[in-house]
Design a protein around this motif. Structure first.
Motif, PDB file in Angstrom:
ATOM      1  N   THR A   1       0.787  -1.201   0.092  1.00  0.00           N
ATOM      2  CA  THR A   1      -0.114   0.105  -0.018  1.00  0.00           C
ATOM      3  C   THR A   1       0.944   1.254   0.073  1.00  0.00           C
ATOM      4  O   THR A   1       2.231   1.185   0.298  1.00  0.00           O
TER       5      THR A   1
ATOM      6  N   GLU B   1      -0.427  -3.824   3.830  1.00  0.00           N
ATOM      7  CA  GLU B   1      -1.656  -3.665   4.684  1.00  0.00           C
ATOM      8  C   GLU B   1      -2.466  -4.718   4.788  1.00  0.00           C
ATOM      9  O   GLU B   1      -2.167  -5.744   3.689  1.00  0.00           O
TER      10      GLU B   1
ATOM     11  N   ALA C   1      -5.927  -6.403   4.245  1.00  0.00           N
ATOM     12  CA  ALA C   1      -7.303  -6.153   3.830  1.00  0.00           C
ATOM     13  C   ALA C   1      -8.271  -6.557   4.712  1.00  0.00           C
ATOM     14  O   ALA C   1      -9.493  -5.659   4.618  1.00  0.00           O
TER      15      ALA C   1
ATOM     16  N   CYS D   1      -8.305  -6.479   8.500  1.00  0.00           N
ATOM     17  CA  CYS D   1      -8.292  -5.648   9.594  1.00  0.00           C
ATOM     18  C   CYS D   1      -7.948  -4.147   9.598  1.00  0.00           C
ATOM     19  O   CYS D   1      -8.001  -3.248  10.182  1.00  0.00           O
ATOM     20  N   LYS D   2      -7.291  -3.979   8.030  1.00  0.00           N
ATOM     21  CA  LYS D   2      -6.845  -2.686   7.705  1.00  0.00           C
ATOM     22  C   LYS D   2      -5.705  -2.241   8.458  1.00  0.00           C
ATOM     23  O   LYS D   2      -5.075  -0.789   8.427  1.00  0.00           O
ATOM     24  N   ARG D   3      -4.864  -2.843   9.332  1.00  0.00           N
ATOM     25  CA  ARG D   3      -3.655  -2.534   9.913  1.00  0.00           C
ATOM     26  C   ARG D   3      -2.694  -2.306   8.855  1.00  0.00           C
ATOM     27  O   ARG D   3      -2.566  -3.096   7.849  1.00  0.00           O
TER      28      ARG D   3
ATOM     29  N   ASN E   1      -3.966   2.251  12.144  1.00  0.00           N
ATOM     30  CA  ASN E   1      -5.033   1.514  12.394  1.00  0.00           C
ATOM     31  C   ASN E   1      -4.660   0.481  13.351  1.00  0.00           C
ATOM     32  O   ASN E   1      -5.330  -0.686  13.509  1.00  0.00           O
TER      33      ASN E   1
END
Length: 192
Positions: free
Chosen positions: A138, A145, A147, A149-151, A165
């Motif tokens: 990303t 990243e 997909a 948990c978006k951490r 995040n």
């Protein structure tokens, strides 16, 4: 004598704390020869500070391929899909031991040298217990990243910490202890 034993035990416990940043639970035994694939994205990642490459094995018609996804650069298809059709690449090496979900992130940190991380999101792996949450590039290849948990993780440091995040108590990237590249024979080794 009791003091000596206590000091030794205390030293062992303290030493174990230092090793916690490296994973020994998921087996990794990856060997790659950069001299056989001198223009590949993985070879460039090992030799270029700031460059990393996702490495995933796949089998096509009983021949192993290494699928590469670098974090930067423009590449020709043969440098991203390496056919392991040499005696060394396909017959003498196994690509089964490549971490939690059979995928690694290998590269050369700007400040900390060669690094190898697991491709799985460590927090989703712990929470859901399945290796099915792979990281992807990303921010134009600057970070990784998840997909699910978006951490967002930073692979270009010593620990693989979360940059966006995250929550208190989150895990950093799963890191593997031994990464070495011998430029003379081209051997790249990653293991724990």
């Amino acid at each position: 004598m009791r003091r000596l034993i206590a000091l030794v035990l205390m030293g062992l416990f303290m030493a174990c704390g230092v090793d916690n940043k490296y994973n020994t639970y998921y087996p990794v035994n990856f060997v790659f020869f950069t001299n056989i694939y001198p223009t590949s994205a993985l070879t460039r990642a090992v030799e270029s500070p700031g460059m990393f490459c996702i490495v995933k094995p796949s089998s096509e018609r009983k021949v192993t391929h290494l699928k590469l996804t670098p974090n930067q650069g423009k590449w020709e298809a043969p440098d991203l899909d390496l056919v392991m059709n040499t005696a060394i690449g396909n017959e003498k090496l196994s690509y089964n031991n490549m971490g939690a979900g059979k995928g690694l992130i290998i590269g050369h940190s700007n400040a900390f040298g060669l690094k190898a991380f697991d491709l799985q999101c460590p927090n989703c792996l712990e929470e859901y217990g399945m290796p099915k949450y792979e990281l992807h590039w990303t921010d134009n290849g600057r970070y990784l990243e998840c997909a699910k948990c978006k951490r967002v993780y930073n692979q270009d440091n010593d620990d693989g910490y979360i940059v966006r995040n995250g929550h208190d108590g989150d895990k950093m990237l799963i890191q593997y202890r031994y990464v070495a590249h011998n430029p003379v024979d081209g051997r790249l080794v990653v293991h724990n």
